[in-house]
Design an enzyme around this catalytic site. Structure first.
Site, PDB file in Angstrom:
ATOM      1  CG  ASP A 109      -1.975  -0.737   1.133  1.00 15.35           C
ATOM      2  OD1 ASP A 109      -2.443  -1.112  -0.159  1.00 15.35           O
ATOM      3  OD2 ASP A 109      -2.976  -0.859   2.018  1.00 15.35           O
ATOM      4  CE  LYS A 112      -7.475  -0.001  -1.502  1.00  9.08           C
ATOM      5  NZ  LYS A 112      -7.600  -0.807  -0.721  1.00  9.08           N
ATOM      6  CG  MET A 163      -8.701   7.512   6.604  1.00 10.46           C
ATOM      7  SD  MET A 163      -9.702   6.161   6.004  1.00 10.46           S
ATOM      8  CE  MET A 163     -10.280   5.510   7.222  1.00 10.46           C
TER       9      MET A 163
HETATM   10  C1  SAM Z   1      -6.992   3.665   5.293  1.00  9.07           C
HETATM   11  S1  SAM Z   1      -6.717   4.178   6.895  1.00  9.07           S
HETATM   12  C2  SAM Z   1      -5.444   2.521   7.079  1.00  9.07           C
HETATM   13  C3  SAM Z   1      -5.318   2.567   8.633  1.00  9.07           C
HETATM   14  C4  SAM Z   1      -4.301   1.519   8.957  1.00  9.07           C
HETATM   15  N1  SAM Z   1      -4.814   0.244   8.795  1.00  9.07           N
HETATM   16  C5  SAM Z   1      -3.873   1.252  10.314  1.00  9.07           C
HETATM   17  O1  SAM Z   1      -4.325   0.513  11.337  1.00  9.07           O
HETATM   18  O2  SAM Z   1      -3.158   2.395  10.709  1.00  9.07           O
HETATM   19  C6  SAM Z   1      -5.466   5.286   6.567  1.00  9.07           C
HETATM   20  C7  SAM Z   1      -5.603   6.462   7.855  1.00  9.07           C
HETATM   21  O3  SAM Z   1      -4.690   6.003   8.800  1.00  9.07           O
HETATM   22  C8  SAM Z   1      -4.064   7.029   9.581  1.00  9.07           C
HETATM   23  N2  SAM Z   1      -2.535   6.970   9.389  1.00  9.07           N
HETATM   24  C9  SAM Z   1      -1.943   5.905   8.660  1.00  9.07           C
HETATM   25  N3  SAM Z   1      -0.608   6.002   9.253  1.00  9.07           N
HETATM   26  C10 SAM Z   1      -0.502   7.044   9.774  1.00  9.07           C
HETATM   27  C11 SAM Z   1       0.618   7.728  10.435  1.00  9.07           C
HETATM   28  N4  SAM Z   1       1.801   7.324  10.204  1.00  9.07           N
HETATM   29  N5  SAM Z   1       0.534   8.945  11.159  1.00  9.07           N
HETATM   30  C12 SAM Z   1      -0.589   9.462  11.208  1.00  9.07           C
HETATM   31  N6  SAM Z   1      -1.733   8.952  10.366  1.00  9.07           N
HETATM   32  C13 SAM Z   1      -1.882   7.879   9.915  1.00  9.07           C
HETATM   33  C14 SAM Z   1      -4.579   8.121   8.616  1.00  9.07           C
HETATM   34  O4  SAM Z   1      -5.812   8.678   9.257  1.00  9.07           O
HETATM   35  C15 SAM Z   1      -4.848   7.742   7.416  1.00  9.07           C
HETATM   36  O5  SAM Z   1      -5.729   8.647   6.567  1.00  9.07           O
END
Ligand code: SAM
Length: 295
Positions: free
Chosen positions: A74, A95, A210
């Site tokens: 991803d 994505k 998100m």
């Molecule tokens: C599609 S979701 C996936 C979440 C992922 N499966 C998880 O457990 O972290 C994507 C969202 O996760 C958050 N996100 C993922 N990595 C991040 C990071 N390193 N710092 C801040 N937000 C993060 C943000 O809100 C982003 O829009």
């Protein structure tokens, strides 16, 4: 009285007698490969890559990655993790909220296709595969196709980004519950499934993934349904990475602060009194700043 440290542990340990640790299964092997109608089938591991810092992948996730024939990864996955699978075919599935590199059905089909060719496939996903990662849908597609699969949980950004910003989601005397929700769906939308009105006062700490785009609506909804406008809020961008940045404010002014800081995704939003602990507990940033500050 002798206490069995494994009492109440997860099912694989439940029937073990107390005593030395059980013999480990050969940890490096993918969980299974199978043969249907004489055709050897590979396997798929849905692996959580962790929130950003590549050091936060699990031991099992890294082992499987190093042995993979194919890695489907991803957008938020750190490229240093891909270097752990130099011989594997690497496929970007990625994505962003507005642009999908590959539609979900194609990703599902890709996993099935490579596994049917006998390959060890790692589906490497940001954070945890089952936290807003569509890992459940991929697992369903694999189950339907009778492809052996396993799930390797990852450190979710929902917990890691606050932790790296010095914010415990629960804290004695401050917060004893938290909820993780998507900010992608809003109560104002007919399709919206997150019940902001009930959530406003149902839990102590709210973690929104998100949620940046709809931050003004979310803050308004929460205040309209009983959450104090002075409730502290932190926005943690790129948590656990060298680019980590945190904006702190209150429900009343956080949307404006985010706008002024020109904050962009990925951001984890933390809402609740625990945010104030950051002033004492920020360990990753050099020094925490008071509420209202931006770093
Ligand atoms: C599609 S979701 C996936 C979440 C992922 N499966 C998880 O457990 O972290 C994507 C969202 O996760 C958050 N996100 C993922 N990595 C991040 C990071 N390193 N710092 C801040 N937000 C993060 C943000 O809100 C982003 O829009």
């Amino acid at each position: 009285m002798r206490v069995d440290p494994r009492r109440g542990a997860s099912p694989p340990f439940r029937n073990l007698p107390p005593g030395p640790a059980a013999p480990a299964k050969p940890a490096l092997e993918p969980r299974s490969t199978a043969s249907y109608s004489g055709v050897r089938v590979g396997s798929v591991a849905l692996v959580g890559a962790g929130p950003g810092d590549p050091g936060l992948i699990t031991v099992r996730g890294l082992e499987l990655l190093r042995r993979a024939d194919v890695v489907v990864y991803d957008r938020l996955v750190d490229r240093r993790l891909l270097a752990e699978a130099p011989r594997a075919r690497r496929i970007f599935a990625g994505k962003a909220s507005s642009a999908h590199a590959l539609p979900q059905e194609q990703i599902n089909a890709l996993l099935v296709r490579h596994a049917r060719r006998g390959r060890r496939v790692v589906r490497l996903k940001g954070g945890d595969p089952f936290v807003f990662g569509r890992g459940g849908e991929e697992a369903e597609a694999l189950a339907r196709a009778r492809i052996p699969f396993e799930v390797v949980p990852g450190v979710t950004s929902a917990i890691a980004a606050p932790a790296y910003a010095g914010i415990p989601l629960t804290h004695r005397g401050v917060a004893s519950s938290f909820a993780v929700v998507t900010g992608h769906e809003c109560a104002s939308e007919s399709q919206g499934r997150v019940d902001w009105a009930r959530l406003a006062t149902a839990v102590d700490t709210l973690v929104v993934l998100m949620g940046l785009e709809r931050l003004p609506q979310i803050a308004r909804e929460l205040v309209a349904h009983g959450r104090a406008a002075a409730t502290p809020v932190a926005l943690v961008r790129w948590g656990s990475t060298d680019w980590q940045e945190t904006v702190v404010g209150t429900l009343a002014d956080i949307a404006e602060r985010a706008r002024r800081a020109r904050l962009e995704p990925p951001v984890v939003t933390v809402i609740g009194d625990v945010v104030a602990l950051r002033e004492r507990l920020a360990w990753f940033d050099e020094q925490a700043l008071p509420i209202g500050a931006v770093r």
